[in-house]
Design a protein around this motif. Sequence first.
Motif, PDB file in Angstrom:
ATOM      1  N   LEU A  22       0.826  -1.207   0.000  1.00  0.00           N
ATOM      2  CA  LEU A  22       0.000   0.000   0.000  1.00  0.00           C
ATOM      3  C   LEU A  22       0.861   1.258   0.000  1.00  0.00           C
ATOM      4  O   LEU A  22       0.544   2.234  -0.683  1.00  0.00           O
ATOM      5  CB  LEU A  22      -0.949  -0.008   1.193  1.00  0.00           C
ATOM      6  CG  LEU A  22      -2.049  -1.064   1.149  1.00  0.00           C
ATOM      7  CD1 LEU A  22      -2.856  -1.039   2.436  1.00  0.00           C
ATOM      8  CD2 LEU A  22      -2.937  -0.873  -0.057  1.00  0.00           C
ATOM      9  N   TRP A  23       1.966   1.228   0.736  1.00  0.00           N
ATOM     10  CA  TRP A  23       2.889   2.366   0.733  1.00  0.00           C
ATOM     11  C   TRP A  23       3.476   2.569  -0.664  1.00  0.00           C
ATOM     12  O   TRP A  23       3.560   3.695  -1.157  1.00  0.00           O
ATOM     13  CB  TRP A  23       4.012   2.140   1.744  1.00  0.00           C
ATOM     14  CG  TRP A  23       5.057   3.199   1.671  1.00  0.00           C
ATOM     15  CD1 TRP A  23       5.035   4.422   2.249  1.00  0.00           C
ATOM     16  CD2 TRP A  23       6.286   3.127   0.933  1.00  0.00           C
ATOM     17  NE1 TRP A  23       6.177   5.122   1.928  1.00  0.00           N
ATOM     18  CE2 TRP A  23       6.959   4.350   1.118  1.00  0.00           C
ATOM     19  CE3 TRP A  23       6.878   2.142   0.138  1.00  0.00           C
ATOM     20  CZ2 TRP A  23       8.191   4.615   0.533  1.00  0.00           C
ATOM     21  CZ3 TRP A  23       8.109   2.417  -0.443  1.00  0.00           C
ATOM     22  CH2 TRP A  23       8.742   3.639  -0.228  1.00  0.00           C
ATOM     23  N   VAL A  25       2.247   1.632  -3.596  1.00  0.00           N
ATOM     24  CA  VAL A  25       1.220   2.111  -4.519  1.00  0.00           C
ATOM     25  C   VAL A  25       0.961   3.601  -4.287  1.00  0.00           C
ATOM     26  O   VAL A  25       0.881   4.385  -5.245  1.00  0.00           O
ATOM     27  CB  VAL A  25      -0.079   1.296  -4.367  1.00  0.00           C
ATOM     28  CG1 VAL A  25      -1.238   1.945  -5.090  1.00  0.00           C
ATOM     29  CG2 VAL A  25       0.138  -0.121  -4.876  1.00  0.00           C
ATOM     30  N   THR A  26       0.849   3.992  -3.046  1.00  0.00           N
ATOM     31  CA  THR A  26       0.604   5.398  -2.719  1.00  0.00           C
ATOM     32  C   THR A  26       1.763   6.276  -3.178  1.00  0.00           C
ATOM     33  O   THR A  26       1.549   7.338  -3.786  1.00  0.00           O
ATOM     34  CB  THR A  26       0.390   5.568  -1.211  1.00  0.00           C
ATOM     35  OG1 THR A  26      -0.685   4.725  -0.802  1.00  0.00           O
ATOM     36  CG2 THR A  26       0.074   6.998  -0.863  1.00  0.00           C
ATOM     37  N   LEU A  29       1.633   6.634  -6.965  1.00  0.00           N
ATOM     38  CA  LEU A  29       0.578   7.544  -7.412  1.00  0.00           C
ATOM     39  C   LEU A  29       0.939   9.000  -7.140  1.00  0.00           C
ATOM     40  O   LEU A  29       0.709   9.869  -7.982  1.00  0.00           O
ATOM     41  CB  LEU A  29      -0.750   7.187  -6.747  1.00  0.00           C
ATOM     42  CG  LEU A  29      -1.377   5.877  -7.211  1.00  0.00           C
ATOM     43  CD1 LEU A  29      -2.633   5.581  -6.411  1.00  0.00           C
ATOM     44  CD2 LEU A  29      -1.677   5.925  -8.690  1.00  0.00           C
ATOM     45  N   ILE A  30       1.521   9.253  -5.992  1.00  0.00           N
ATOM     46  CA  ILE A  30       1.953  10.624  -5.675  1.00  0.00           C
ATOM     47  C   ILE A  30       3.027  11.065  -6.665  1.00  0.00           C
ATOM     48  O   ILE A  30       3.017  12.200  -7.161  1.00  0.00           O
ATOM     49  CB  ILE A  30       2.444  10.719  -4.225  1.00  0.00           C
ATOM     50  CG1 ILE A  30       1.261  10.605  -3.268  1.00  0.00           C
ATOM     51  CG2 ILE A  30       3.192  12.020  -3.987  1.00  0.00           C
ATOM     52  CD1 ILE A  30       1.658  10.481  -1.810  1.00  0.00           C
TER      53      ILE A  30
END
Length: 65
Positions: A22-23, A25-26, A29-30
């Motif tokens: 999740l980190w 992916v985040t 995206l950022i």
Amino acid sequence: MLDDLVASVLTRGDLAHLALFLWAVTATLIGLVLVRELSLSNRRFSDFVSEVARLNRYLAELSTL
């Protein structure tokens, strides 16, 4: 599908892997959003420089008259 994946990860105790995923992916995206904003900013700056060059050409024409 996502619920099955989360349930599978949680039952096997791979919560750290889920958090890392999740980190990642985040962060990705950022990063993509920042690259997009930088691209738009560069385009606006290029438009600004083009307009300044056009103004300089116009003023140079006026000074030769």
